[in-house]
Design an enzyme around this catalytic site. Structure first.
Site, PDB file in Angstrom:
ATOM      1  N   ALA A   1       5.720  51.512  54.374  1.00 48.73           N
ATOM      2  CA  ALA A   1       4.524  52.501  53.591  1.00 48.73           C
ATOM      3  C   ALA A   1       3.582  50.266  54.117  1.00 48.73           C
ATOM      4  O   ALA A   1       2.098  51.497  53.751  1.00 48.73           O
ATOM      5  CB  ALA A   1       4.758  52.578  52.327  1.00 48.73           C
TER       6      ALA A   1
ATOM      7  N   ASP B   1      11.521  50.894  56.334  1.00 47.15           N
ATOM      8  CA  ASP B   1      10.605  51.455  55.758  1.00 47.15           C
ATOM      9  C   ASP B   1       9.167  50.968  55.123  1.00 47.15           C
ATOM     10  O   ASP B   1       8.926  50.148  54.719  1.00 47.15           O
ATOM     11  CB  ASP B   1      11.130  51.801  53.927  1.00 47.15           C
ATOM     12  CG  ASP B   1       9.693  52.431  53.171  1.00 47.15           C
ATOM     13  OD1 ASP B   1       9.041  53.049  53.239  1.00 47.15           O
ATOM     14  OD2 ASP B   1      10.366  52.811  51.490  1.00 47.15           O
TER      15      ASP B   1
ATOM     16  N   HIS C   1      11.453  59.220  36.199  1.00 45.25           N
ATOM     17  CA  HIS C   1      10.618  58.878  35.313  1.00 45.25           C
ATOM     18  C   HIS C   1       9.410  59.880  35.851  1.00 45.25           C
ATOM     19  O   HIS C   1       7.979  59.607  34.418  1.00 45.25           O
ATOM     20  CB  HIS C   1      10.012  57.342  35.372  1.00 45.25           C
ATOM     21  CG  HIS C   1       9.801  57.534  37.046  1.00 45.25           C
ATOM     22  ND1 HIS C   1      10.746  57.815  38.176  1.00 45.25           N
ATOM     23  CD2 HIS C   1       9.076  57.292  37.584  1.00 45.25           C
ATOM     24  CE1 HIS C   1      10.024  57.760  39.178  1.00 45.25           C
ATOM     25  NE2 HIS C   1       8.935  57.309  39.077  1.00 45.25           N
TER      26      HIS C   1
ATOM     27  N   TYR D   1      -1.300  75.299  66.160  1.00 42.98           N
ATOM     28  CA  TYR D   1      -0.111  75.224  65.251  1.00 42.98           C
ATOM     29  C   TYR D   1       1.035  74.034  66.776  1.00 42.98           C
ATOM     30  O   TYR D   1       1.805  73.428  65.872  1.00 42.98           O
ATOM     31  CB  TYR D   1       1.204  76.404  66.035  1.00 42.98           C
ATOM     32  CG  TYR D   1       1.925  76.737  65.183  1.00 42.98           C
ATOM     33  CD1 TYR D   1       2.424  76.677  63.469  1.00 42.98           C
ATOM     34  CD2 TYR D   1       3.347  76.290  65.632  1.00 42.98           C
ATOM     35  CE1 TYR D   1       3.586  77.101  62.695  1.00 42.98           C
ATOM     36  CE2 TYR D   1       4.062  76.431  64.828  1.00 42.98           C
ATOM     37  CZ  TYR D   1       4.670  76.621  63.408  1.00 42.98           C
ATOM     38  OH  TYR D   1       5.864  76.432  62.917  1.00 42.98           O
TER      39      TYR D   1
ATOM     40  N   PHE E   1      13.272  51.725  47.459  1.00 40.82           N
ATOM     41  CA  PHE E   1      11.667  52.137  46.629  1.00 40.82           C
ATOM     42  C   PHE E   1      13.021  53.171  46.469  1.00 40.82           C
ATOM     43  O   PHE E   1      13.856  53.934  46.843  1.00 40.82           O
ATOM     44  CB  PHE E   1      11.132  52.375  47.628  1.00 40.82           C
ATOM     45  CG  PHE E   1      10.134  53.274  46.856  1.00 40.82           C
ATOM     46  CD1 PHE E   1       9.352  53.071  45.333  1.00 40.82           C
ATOM     47  CD2 PHE E   1       9.173  54.536  46.692  1.00 40.82           C
ATOM     48  CE1 PHE E   1       8.311  53.676  44.923  1.00 40.82           C
ATOM     49  CE2 PHE E   1       8.460  55.967  46.172  1.00 40.82           C
ATOM     50  CZ  PHE E   1       7.948  54.747  44.853  1.00 40.82           C
ATOM     51  N   ASP E   2      12.253  54.174  45.196  1.00 42.71           N
ATOM     52  CA  ASP E   2      12.793  55.234  44.722  1.00 42.71           C
ATOM     53  C   ASP E   2      13.267  56.620  44.854  1.00 42.71           C
ATOM     54  O   ASP E   2      14.386  56.683  44.266  1.00 42.71           O
ATOM     55  CB  ASP E   2      12.238  55.105  42.932  1.00 42.71           C
ATOM     56  CG  ASP E   2      10.698  55.384  42.763  1.00 42.71           C
ATOM     57  OD1 ASP E   2      10.217  55.621  43.979  1.00 42.71           O
ATOM     58  OD2 ASP E   2      10.689  56.475  41.945  1.00 42.71           O
TER      59      ASP E   2
ATOM     60  N   LYS F   1      -0.208  54.678  51.551  1.00 42.95           N
ATOM     61  CA  LYS F   1      -0.582  53.592  51.407  1.00 42.95           C
ATOM     62  C   LYS F   1      -1.479  52.447  52.469  1.00 42.95           C
ATOM     63  O   LYS F   1      -2.725  52.919  52.839  1.00 42.95           O
ATOM     64  CB  LYS F   1       0.778  52.966  51.513  1.00 42.95           C
ATOM     65  CG  LYS F   1       1.004  53.218  50.397  1.00 42.95           C
ATOM     66  CD  LYS F   1       2.316  54.123  49.951  1.00 42.95           C
ATOM     67  CE  LYS F   1       2.595  54.677  49.231  1.00 42.95           C
ATOM     68  NZ  LYS F   1       4.133  55.463  48.745  1.00 42.95           N
TER      69      LYS F   1
HETATM   70  N1  F0G Z   1       8.461  53.517  50.509  1.00 45.09           N
HETATM   71  C1  F0G Z   1       7.756  52.595  49.560  1.00 45.09           C
HETATM   72  C2  F0G Z   1       7.788  51.757  50.233  1.00 45.09           C
HETATM   73  C3  F0G Z   1       7.502  53.340  48.162  1.00 45.09           C
HETATM   74  O1  F0G Z   1       6.021  53.311  48.186  1.00 45.09           O
HETATM   75  C4  F0G Z   1       6.862  54.331  48.595  1.00 45.09           C
HETATM   76  C5  F0G Z   1       6.150  55.726  47.802  1.00 45.09           C
HETATM   77  C6  F0G Z   1       7.887  55.654  49.514  1.00 45.09           C
HETATM   78  C7  F0G Z   1       8.615  55.563  50.225  1.00 45.09           C
HETATM   79  C8  F0G Z   1       7.449  57.142  49.830  1.00 45.09           C
HETATM   80  O2  F0G Z   1       6.594  57.579  50.028  1.00 45.09           O
HETATM   81  O3  F0G Z   1       5.142  58.887  48.249  1.00 45.09           O
HETATM   82  O4  F0G Z   1       4.664  58.971  50.977  1.00 45.09           O
HETATM   83  O5  F0G Z   1       6.700  60.439  49.831  1.00 45.09           O
HETATM   84  N2  F0G Z   1       5.205  54.962  46.396  1.00 45.09           N
HETATM   85  C9  F0G Z   1       4.818  55.455  45.709  1.00 45.09           C
HETATM   86  C10 F0G Z   1       3.906  54.117  45.049  1.00 45.09           C
HETATM   87  C11 F0G Z   1       4.777  57.096  45.287  1.00 45.09           C
HETATM   88  O6  F0G Z   1       3.973  54.256  43.881  1.00 45.09           O
HETATM   89  O7  F0G Z   1       4.166  53.366  44.931  1.00 45.09           O
HETATM   90  P1  F0G Z   1       5.571  58.949  49.336  1.00 45.09           P
END
Ligand code: F0G
Length: 457
Positions: A216, A214, A449, A72, A124-125, A257
């Site tokens: 990813a 950010d 979406h 843990y 990102f969304d 990613k």
């Molecule tokens: N930032 C970016 C640039 C992303 O593309 C994503 C996720 C996230 C943050 C959030 O990360 O999914 O691990 O919570 N993108 C995916 C996509 C979902 O399909 O582009 P997460």
């Protein structure tokens, strides 16, 4: 004869695919309320919904999983991950989370107050969602060339320094930090140049603000810097990654990613004080500070993934596959965001389906047609994803209506790319006859979406 390019790995484990028929797909997509997220995986032949968490792990990663330490607190797997983050990314402190948006939630809980502005390139969304959920504002200062899909520019992901500087002059007192998303997913997986990262750092320093990356797809970004930016051609990807992050104070990471694991994320930072502050939120939302929603075996696989994901041979194989698909689409005359991004091809639905009214969701309509044609599932990056304005509740129509074909890492072969291109060509050839789009029958108040329900307009 010069030997052709080929993958830098071979396949050890396979998973069967079911092709399906057009008749089956007609029914399945109707049952799914014309939302591609609602399809079951066996109803999809080639799945390009996302490159997130869909990659194939290596034998080294699977071996590391067997040695996961599930204590843990204070597990050895945590230490393995810490070492990888310190040596590859150069951040002293980090906090594991279950995925990228959880990292955003934990960090933003400490940093974003109501009414704040967060400028940067395209958010990102989920990032935008976590900002707007806190009644703050995401300010997109991406370069204008990003919106001209058929114009070539090596770094369409860049922040426009003039836009950022102008915004900071007027609003710096309400800006807690500047964010740069590498690569810029929303603009088409487009990279940000090292020169641009330096320029953002200089503006941030002028106003004494921290910079958040950010991250990813940071490794794909570094690959593009090596290939496209003068002065970096002889540096290793790992050297470039180190330099990139030297311009940031903190990072959020979706490990699903570029770190090639199926689940995981983290926040990393230089400030011990910030680490202390966010540890409260991590313990509340994610888990104790040494696991934060990840199991020990997953942290072990992530530590190896950070190393493999920043190797040039792997990245070259990866990006060349996307370029292969892009070249096929170009051959067929299909318009897409040029050049292709690091993780996906973004097809320009405004140019392909101008006869469908924009109120009827052109990119979603194209996505449904492609699915019916070949069982290929992409994802809409257009008006559905853009949501309604949080204040006026009006639909927001973004400049671009894109269908993203995201390629999972180390998963499909170039024969699959040929099928995708041919299916899209068939849709493209009958584009004039597609005049009706879709209309919404139900939607969620935010990030609609994922769960929206639609019918034929
Ligand atoms: N930032 C970016 C640039 C992303 O593309 C994503 C996720 C996230 C943050 C959030 O990360 O999914 O691990 O919570 N993108 C995916 C996509 C979902 O399909 O582009 P997460």
């Amino acid at each position: 004869m010069e030997l052709p390019f080929s993958e830098s790995y071979k396949i050890k484990m396979i998973e069967p695919l079911y092709r399906g028929t057009r008749e089956e797909r007609e029914q399945w997509i109707k049952d799914a309320k014309y939302n591609l997220f609602n399809l079951k995986s066996h109803q999809v032949f080639i799945d390009l919904l996302t490159d997130s968490g869909t990659g194939a792990m290596s034998d080294r990663q699977w071996a590391a999983m067997m040695q996961g330490d599930e204590s843990y607190a204070g597990s050895e797997s945590y230490e393995n991950l810490e070492k990888a983050i310190q040596s590859i990314l150069g951040f002293e402190y980090f906090m594991p989370t279950h995925q990228g948006r959880a990292a955003e939630n934990v960090l933003f809980s400490a940093l974003i107050k109501e009414g704040a502005y967060i400028p940067g390139n395209s958010h990102f969304d989920t990032t935008k969602g976590h900002i707007e959920f806190r009644r703050a504002h995401a300010v997109d200062c991406t370069v204008d060339v990003a919106f001209e899909t058929e114009t070539y520019d090596p770094f369409k992901g860049n922040v426009d320094p003039d836009k950022l500087e102008k915004f900071m002059t007027e609003h710096h007192q309400d800006v807690p930090f500047i964010i740069v998303t590498v690569t810029n997913n929303t603009a088409g997986g487009q990279p940000v140049s090292m020169g641009n990262l330096k320029a953002v750092r200089a503006i941030a320093d002028k106003y004494k603000k921290p910079v958040l990356f950010d991250s990813a797809r940071f490794a794909e970004n570094a690959y593009f810097i090596k290939i496209r930016e003068k002065g970096y051609e002889n540096k290793t990807v790992k050297e470039i990654v180190k330099e990139m992050f030297s311009y940031a104070d903190m990072m959020t990471m979706s490990s699903k990613k570029d770190a090639i694991v199926n689940m995981g994320g983290f926040v990393a930072m230089r400030s011990k004080e910030l680490w202390r502050e966010i540890s409260v939120f991590n313990i509340m939302y994610e888990g104790f500070v040494t696991y934060g929603g990840m199991s020990g075996r997953d942290m072990n696989a992530l530590a190896v993934g950070l190393d493999e994901g920043t190797e040039f041979d792997y990245l070259e194989t990866r990006v060349k596959q996307i370029e292969y698909l892009g070249a096929k689409l170009k051959e067929y005359g299909i318009p897409f965001q040029t050049p292709v991004g690091g993780h996906a091809v973004f097809v320009d639905a405004n140019k392909i389906l101008p006869n469908v009214p924009k109120e009827e969701f052109r990119a979603q309509t194209l996505g449904i047609e492609l699915y019916l044609e070949g069982g290929v599932r992409g994802v809409e990056i257009g008006a559905l994803l853009a949501d309604r304005d949080p204040i006026t509740r009006e639909n927001r129509y973004p400049k671009m209506e894109l269908l993203r074909l995201a390629i999972p890492r180390r998963t499909y072969t170039n024969n699959h790319m040929d099928v995708i291109a041919a299916a899209l060509k068939n849709v493209y050839d009958r584009r004039e006859s597609i005049t009706n789009g879709l209309k919404i029958t139900w939607e969620a108040p935010i990030m609609r979406h994922f769960t929206v329900e639609l019918e034929k307009a």
